[in-house]
Design a protein around this motif. Structure first.
Motif: not given
Length: 138
Positions: A52-57
């Motif tokens: 996952i490239d952006d685990e804040t999303v």
């Protein structure tokens, strides 16, 4: 006015997502969760690896393997990754079907681009990227 248009666009897109999920039977969308189900044959060394490239999303909420039915040696199992919306934004989920010890390109590469709006997955684009580097001459 822009806010109203964005809300309307997200609502229309959410109505279209079940049709998209039916087109590509390897994933199912349920509001703030997306489940990707894929066949794998770990007995041959091939497994799916998720990035996952952006685990804040978006975050990985589950990773389950269902063994093959029956006693056939080497029969493929079903692997299901469940992703959960965390915050508004966009994230790219890449899945690689490969042997961990090999330095070769994955046997299969899948890419999902997901948009999260209001705590729900509002858009999902799927692309099979298998062999893309070879086709591009890279």
């Amino acid at each position: 006015m822009k806010k109203i248009l964005l809300v309307l666009a997200a609502a229309l897109l959410s109505l279209a997502l079940p049709a998209l999920a039916q087109e590509n039977a390897n994933y199912a969308l349920d509001g703030g969760r997306l489940t990707i189900a894929l066949e794998e044959n770990a007995s041959t060394g091939y497994q799916w690896y998720l990035e996952i490239d952006d685990e804040t999303v978006l975050r990985l909420a589950g990773d389950e393997t269902t063994p093959a039915q029956g006693d056939r040696p080497g029969a493929p199992a079903q692997r299901a990754f469940t992703l959960e919306a965390v915050a508004d934004g966009e994230a790219i989920v890449s899945l690689y079907y490969q042997r961990a010890w090999e330095d070769e390109a994955p046997a299969q590469t899948l890419c999902y681009t997901l948009a999260v709006t209001g705590g729900k997955i509002s858009a999902c684009e799927y692309e099979d990227m298998t062999g893309w580097d070879e086709e591009q001459g890279d």
